[in-house]
Each structure stands twice: as C-alpha cells, then as structure tokens.
Design a protein around this motif. Structure first.
Motif, short mmCIF file in Angstrom:
data_model
loop_
_atom_site.label_atom_id
_atom_site.label_comp_id
_atom_site.label_asym_id
_atom_site.label_seq_id
_atom_site.Cartn_x
_atom_site.Cartn_y
_atom_site.Cartn_z
N LYS A 43 2.46 -36.31 -41.36
CA LYS A 43 2.52 -37.75 -41.67
C LYS A 43 1.28 -38.20 -42.45
O LYS A 43 1.38 -38.93 -43.44
CB LYS A 43 2.65 -38.55 -40.38
CG LYS A 43 2.73 -40.04 -40.61
CD LYS A 43 2.84 -40.79 -39.31
CE LYS A 43 2.81 -42.29 -39.56
NZ LYS A 43 2.77 -43.05 -38.32
N GLN A 44 0.11 -37.75 -42.01
CA GLN A 44 -1.13 -38.13 -42.70
C GLN A 44 -1.12 -37.64 -44.14
O GLN A 44 -1.53 -38.36 -45.05
CB GLN A 44 -2.34 -37.56 -41.97
CG GLN A 44 -2.65 -38.25 -40.67
CD GLN A 44 -3.82 -37.59 -39.96
OE1 GLN A 44 -4.23 -36.48 -40.28
NE2 GLN A 44 -4.34 -38.28 -38.96
N GLN A 45 -0.65 -36.41 -44.34
CA GLN A 45 -0.63 -35.86 -45.70
C GLN A 45 0.35 -36.62 -46.59
O GLN A 45 0.06 -36.89 -47.76
CB GLN A 45 -0.24 -34.36 -45.66
CG GLN A 45 -1.22 -33.50 -44.91
CD GLN A 45 -2.61 -33.48 -45.56
OE1 GLN A 45 -2.84 -34.01 -46.64
NE2 GLN A 45 -3.55 -32.88 -44.87
N VAL A 46 1.50 -36.97 -46.05
CA VAL A 46 2.52 -37.68 -46.84
C VAL A 46 2.04 -39.08 -47.19
O VAL A 46 2.26 -39.57 -48.30
CB VAL A 46 3.86 -37.72 -46.08
CG1 VAL A 46 4.85 -38.67 -46.75
CG2 VAL A 46 4.45 -36.31 -45.99
N LYS A 58 11.31 -37.14 -49.89
CA LYS A 58 11.82 -35.79 -49.62
C LYS A 58 10.98 -34.73 -50.32
O LYS A 58 10.62 -33.70 -49.74
CB LYS A 58 13.28 -35.67 -50.06
CG LYS A 58 14.26 -36.39 -49.18
CD LYS A 58 15.68 -36.24 -49.73
CE LYS A 58 16.68 -37.03 -48.93
NZ LYS A 58 18.04 -36.91 -49.49
N GLU A 59 10.68 -34.99 -51.59
CA GLU A 59 9.90 -34.03 -52.37
C GLU A 59 8.49 -33.85 -51.81
O GLU A 59 8.00 -32.73 -51.69
CB GLU A 59 9.85 -34.47 -53.83
CG GLU A 59 11.19 -34.37 -54.53
CD GLU A 59 11.21 -35.03 -55.89
OE1 GLU A 59 10.15 -35.48 -56.38
OE2 GLU A 59 12.31 -35.11 -56.47
N VAL A 60 7.86 -34.97 -51.46
CA VAL A 60 6.50 -34.91 -50.90
C VAL A 60 6.52 -34.19 -49.54
O VAL A 60 5.65 -33.36 -49.26
CB VAL A 60 5.89 -36.33 -50.77
CG1 VAL A 60 4.62 -36.31 -49.96
CG2 VAL A 60 5.64 -36.92 -52.15
N LEU A 61 7.50 -34.50 -48.71
CA LEU A 61 7.60 -33.85 -47.40
C LEU A 61 7.73 -32.33 -47.55
O LEU A 61 7.02 -31.57 -46.87
CB LEU A 61 8.81 -34.38 -46.62
CG LEU A 61 8.61 -35.67 -45.88
CD1 LEU A 61 9.96 -36.22 -45.40
CD2 LEU A 61 7.68 -35.49 -44.71
N LEU A 62 8.62 -31.91 -48.43
CA LEU A 62 8.81 -30.47 -48.63
C LEU A 62 7.54 -29.81 -49.15
O LEU A 62 7.16 -28.73 -48.69
CB LEU A 62 9.98 -30.22 -49.58
CG LEU A 62 11.36 -30.50 -48.99
CD1 LEU A 62 12.42 -30.39 -50.08
CD2 LEU A 62 11.67 -29.56 -47.84
N GLU A 63 6.90 -30.45 -50.11
CA GLU A 63 5.68 -29.87 -50.68
C GLU A 63 4.56 -29.81 -49.65
O GLU A 63 3.87 -28.80 -49.52
CB GLU A 63 5.24 -30.67 -51.91
CG GLU A 63 4.10 -30.03 -52.66
CD GLU A 63 4.41 -28.62 -53.14
OE1 GLU A 63 3.48 -27.79 -53.10
OE2 GLU A 63 5.55 -28.34 -53.54
N GLU A 64 4.37 -30.89 -48.92
CA GLU A 64 3.29 -30.91 -47.92
C GLU A 64 3.58 -29.95 -46.77
O GLU A 64 2.67 -29.36 -46.21
CB GLU A 64 3.07 -32.33 -47.40
CG GLU A 64 2.41 -33.24 -48.40
CD GLU A 64 1.03 -32.77 -48.85
OE1 GLU A 64 0.31 -32.10 -48.07
OE2 GLU A 64 0.66 -33.07 -49.99
N TRP A 65 4.86 -29.81 -46.40
CA TRP A 65 5.22 -28.87 -45.34
C TRP A 65 4.83 -27.44 -45.74
O TRP A 65 4.31 -26.68 -44.94
CB TRP A 65 6.72 -28.96 -45.04
CG TRP A 65 7.14 -28.05 -43.93
CD1 TRP A 65 7.78 -26.86 -44.03
CD2 TRP A 65 6.93 -28.26 -42.53
NE1 TRP A 65 8.00 -26.32 -42.79
CE2 TRP A 65 7.48 -27.16 -41.85
CE3 TRP A 65 6.34 -29.28 -41.79
CZ2 TRP A 65 7.44 -27.04 -40.46
CZ3 TRP A 65 6.31 -29.16 -40.40
CH2 TRP A 65 6.85 -28.05 -39.76
N LYS A 66 5.08 -27.11 -47.02
CA LYS A 66 4.71 -25.78 -47.53
C LYS A 66 3.20 -25.57 -47.52
O LYS A 66 2.74 -24.44 -47.41
CB LYS A 66 5.24 -25.59 -48.94
CG LYS A 66 6.74 -25.50 -49.03
CD LYS A 66 7.16 -25.42 -50.49
CE LYS A 66 8.64 -25.58 -50.64
NZ LYS A 66 9.03 -25.63 -52.08
N GLN A 67 2.45 -26.67 -47.64
CA GLN A 67 0.99 -26.59 -47.73
C GLN A 67 0.31 -26.42 -46.37
O GLN A 67 -0.86 -26.07 -46.32
CB GLN A 67 0.42 -27.83 -48.42
CG GLN A 67 0.88 -28.02 -49.84
CD GLN A 67 0.43 -26.88 -50.74
OE1 GLN A 67 -0.67 -26.39 -50.63
NE2 GLN A 67 1.32 -26.45 -51.63
#
Length: 87
Positions: A43-46, A58-67
C-alpha cells in the motif's frame, strides 16, 4: 443430536480447558494474519504513484508486487510471527 455427542463435547472441552492457553485476540486480528503486514508495504509503495484510474492502479500494483524482495517477505513474515508467539 445424538446424546453421546454432548457428552463427548463436554469431555473434550474439559480436557482442553486445563491444557490449552487461549489467546485473547479477535479471530480476524491482523496480528494473526502475517500477509496483512505485506499488504501494508504494498500500500505504501502504491500510494507514492497516486494512480488516477483503475487501470493505472492495476498496473502499479502488479509492478510494485514484482518489486517486493523475497528477503522482505521472509523478514516481514518472521517478524510478524514473532509477535504471535505466546509464552
């Protein structure tokens, strides 16, 4: 219900009552759900991206999850599990 059911239930409760320590936490407490700590990190990253649409979110969540590093997951999980240990 079969009459022996209530006798077995009472016997089981009596047996466990003196042998099992009950944790006085709500069953849905985030303290008992380690993934909640990881969702907090995500949540903080998003929030740093401030997505303006569902698709952007959706795009940010997927990218941050990968990170999220595996080490962070293991460390976060270990720390949250330590708080659940009852002595």
């Amino acid at each position: 219900l079969h009459p022996s059911y209530s006798l077995r239930k009472k016997a089981t409760v009596a047996f466990l009552k003196n042998r099992v320590k009950v944790i006085e936490w709500p069953s849905m407490s985030p303290d008992l759900n380690p993934i909640q700590h990881l969702w907090g990190i995500l949540k903080q990253q998003v929030e740093h991206h401030s997505p303006s649409s569902i698709q952007a979110l959706k795009e940010v969540l997927l990218e941050e999850w990968k990170q999220i590093d595996d080490a962070i997951c293991r460390q976060d999980l270990a720390l949250s599990l330590e708080t659940m240990v009852v002595i």
